[in-house]
Design a protein around this motif. Structure first.
Motif, mmCIF file in Angstrom:
data_model
loop_
_atom_site.group_PDB
_atom_site.id
_atom_site.type_symbol
_atom_site.label_atom_id
_atom_site.label_comp_id
_atom_site.label_asym_id
_atom_site.label_seq_id
_atom_site.Cartn_x
_atom_site.Cartn_y
_atom_site.Cartn_z
ATOM 1 N N HIS A 201 -6.836 33.581 104.400
ATOM 2 C CA HIS A 201 -5.460 33.437 103.129
ATOM 3 C C HIS A 201 -6.116 33.778 101.911
ATOM 4 O O HIS A 201 -6.739 33.282 101.199
ATOM 5 C CB HIS A 201 -4.605 31.677 103.204
ATOM 6 N N ARG A 202 -4.561 34.450 101.280
ATOM 7 C CA ARG A 202 -5.189 34.894 99.729
ATOM 8 C C ARG A 202 -3.678 35.167 98.768
ATOM 9 O O ARG A 202 -2.311 35.250 99.613
ATOM 10 C CB ARG A 202 -5.499 36.951 100.099
ATOM 11 N N GLU A 203 -3.818 34.355 97.781
ATOM 12 C CA GLU A 203 -3.065 34.115 96.697
ATOM 13 C C GLU A 203 -2.851 35.442 96.405
ATOM 14 O O GLU A 203 -3.324 36.373 96.230
ATOM 15 C CB GLU A 203 -3.560 33.293 95.673
ATOM 16 N N THR A 204 -1.162 35.514 95.881
ATOM 17 C CA THR A 204 -0.148 36.790 95.506
ATOM 18 C C THR A 204 -0.185 36.393 93.757
ATOM 19 O O THR A 204 0.672 35.548 93.533
ATOM 20 C CB THR A 204 0.210 37.991 96.159
ATOM 21 N N THR A 205 0.264 37.521 93.257
ATOM 22 C CA THR A 205 0.882 37.529 92.253
ATOM 23 C C THR A 205 2.108 37.778 92.374
ATOM 24 O O THR A 205 2.579 38.075 93.275
ATOM 25 C CB THR A 205 0.975 38.736 90.969
ATOM 26 N N ILE A 206 3.157 37.742 91.459
ATOM 27 C CA ILE A 206 4.182 37.639 91.855
ATOM 28 C C ILE A 206 4.792 39.001 92.013
ATOM 29 O O ILE A 206 5.400 39.134 92.676
ATOM 30 C CB ILE A 206 5.639 37.147 90.760
ATOM 31 N N ALA A 207 3.537 39.646 91.762
ATOM 32 C CA ALA A 207 4.540 41.841 91.698
ATOM 33 C C ALA A 207 3.677 41.929 93.073
ATOM 34 O O ALA A 207 3.722 42.718 93.951
ATOM 35 C CB ALA A 207 3.322 42.616 90.637
ATOM 36 N N GLY A 208 2.680 41.071 93.513
ATOM 37 C CA GLY A 208 2.798 41.347 94.982
ATOM 38 C C GLY A 208 0.404 41.569 95.292
ATOM 39 O O GLY A 208 0.065 42.090 95.927
ATOM 40 N N PHE A 210 -2.954 41.336 95.214
ATOM 41 C CA PHE A 210 -4.150 39.737 95.796
ATOM 42 C C PHE A 210 -5.158 39.119 94.167
ATOM 43 O O PHE A 210 -5.814 39.964 93.209
ATOM 44 C CB PHE A 210 -4.656 39.911 97.099
ATOM 45 N N VAL A 211 -4.852 37.637 94.270
ATOM 46 C CA VAL A 211 -6.086 37.081 93.269
ATOM 47 C C VAL A 211 -7.462 36.496 93.627
ATOM 48 O O VAL A 211 -7.148 36.475 94.711
ATOM 49 C CB VAL A 211 -5.427 36.210 92.963
ATOM 50 N N ALA A 212 -7.938 37.382 93.238
ATOM 51 C CA ALA A 212 -9.514 37.021 93.525
ATOM 52 C C ALA A 212 -10.050 35.714 93.299
ATOM 53 O O ALA A 212 -9.256 35.105 92.618
ATOM 54 C CB ALA A 212 -10.464 37.797 92.031
ATOM 55 N N LYS A 213 -11.099 35.815 94.203
ATOM 56 C CA LYS A 213 -11.044 34.108 94.188
ATOM 57 C C LYS A 213 -12.040 34.007 93.161
ATOM 58 O O LYS A 213 -13.151 34.500 92.446
ATOM 59 C CB LYS A 213 -11.396 34.023 95.869
#
Length: 258
Positions: A201-208, A210-213
């Motif tokens: 699972h990866r978190e994403t910004t509103i723009a889609g 991927f947020v770095a861990k």
């Protein structure tokens, strides 16, 4: 559109399907089109309502509310007929059908045959994804094994499931870390991850994006490698993985909603 949706179904829609009659290949494609209709949840209710209205009209007239419901869905039926007609007259889609039939004939198991049949019928009734992706899905069905598909189902049905949860749901009893079973499970997860079917699972910004861990601090090394049945990292399907499920696994999720 004709005033009466029943007349529309018996005339316009039947006329679209009759275009597929001249050759045996087109008769096969017509069966695929009808199978695609059967995979659409609201079509069954539409057909049942038509039959009910005909019975009611023979006795005591038409239920106005029911007829209004039919008129609303007649538009959707027309759009679907146009889509099916366009798809089944497309050289690109006919090439997909030929490829799919070859792979269906060569498939070693009944599950693979079923996945291919679902893929061909659903892709005939929808253009939500490109034909190139449908070809990729045919390759996935040929390349992966039933246990891969079992893992895919678990990840789809259980959002954020870990490796521990996947193994527990499929097998129940956990083997040793140095066992052949653990090695096989690592291979399954690696195959699907490298194939862009599943991922951690990866978190994403509103723009889609991927947020770095963020690196974890203050943790002490245990001295052993991460378990094949890790219970911390959650998994999810990729966008391609979700499309694969929707096109091939009708027992998990209905594919076409109109």
């Amino acid at each position: 559109m004709p005033d009466d949706p029943i007349d529309f179904l018996s005339a316009e829609f039947s006329r679209e399907l009759s275009k597929l009659e001249p050759s045996r290949q087109q008769r096969i494609l017509r069966k695929l089109a009808l199978a695609a209709l059967g995979s659409i949840p609201w079509v069954g209710g539409f057909m049942a309502a038509i039959a009910s209205i005909k019975e009611d009209e023979a006795q005591s007239g038409t239920d106005n509310l029911q007829r209004q419901w039919l008129e609303e869905h007649a538009r959707k039926i027309k759009e679907l007929a146009e889509t099916l007609s366009e798809r089944l007259e497309s050289d690109e889609y006919l090439n997909l059908i030929r490829m799919g039939f070859r792979k269906w004939d060569e498939a070693a198991t009944s599950e693979k045959k079923r996945l291919i049949a679902n893929l061909l019928t659903n892709s005939g009734a929808s253009k939500l994804t490109s034909d190139d992706v449908i070809r990729l899905f045919l390759d996935w069905i040929e390349m992966y094994h039933e246990i891969h598909f079992a893992v895919i189902r678990e990840v789809y049905q259980n959002k954020g499931i870990t490796r521990h949860g996947i193994w527990k749901n499929i097998y129940g009893v956990f083997p040793r870390e140095d066992s052949a079973e653990a090695d096989l499970f690592r291979l399954l997860i690696r195959d699907l991850s490298m194939g862009d079917v599943i991922r951690q699972h990866r978190e994403t910004t509103i723009a889609g994006q991927f947020v770095a861990k963020k690196p974890q601090r203050g943790t002490r090394a245990s001295g052993v490698l991460k378990s094949a049945f890790d219970s911390e990292e959650p998994y999810e399907l990729t966008a391609l993985g979700r499309q694969f499920v929707h096109y091939t696994m009708e027992e998990v999720v209905p594919r076409v909603e109109g």
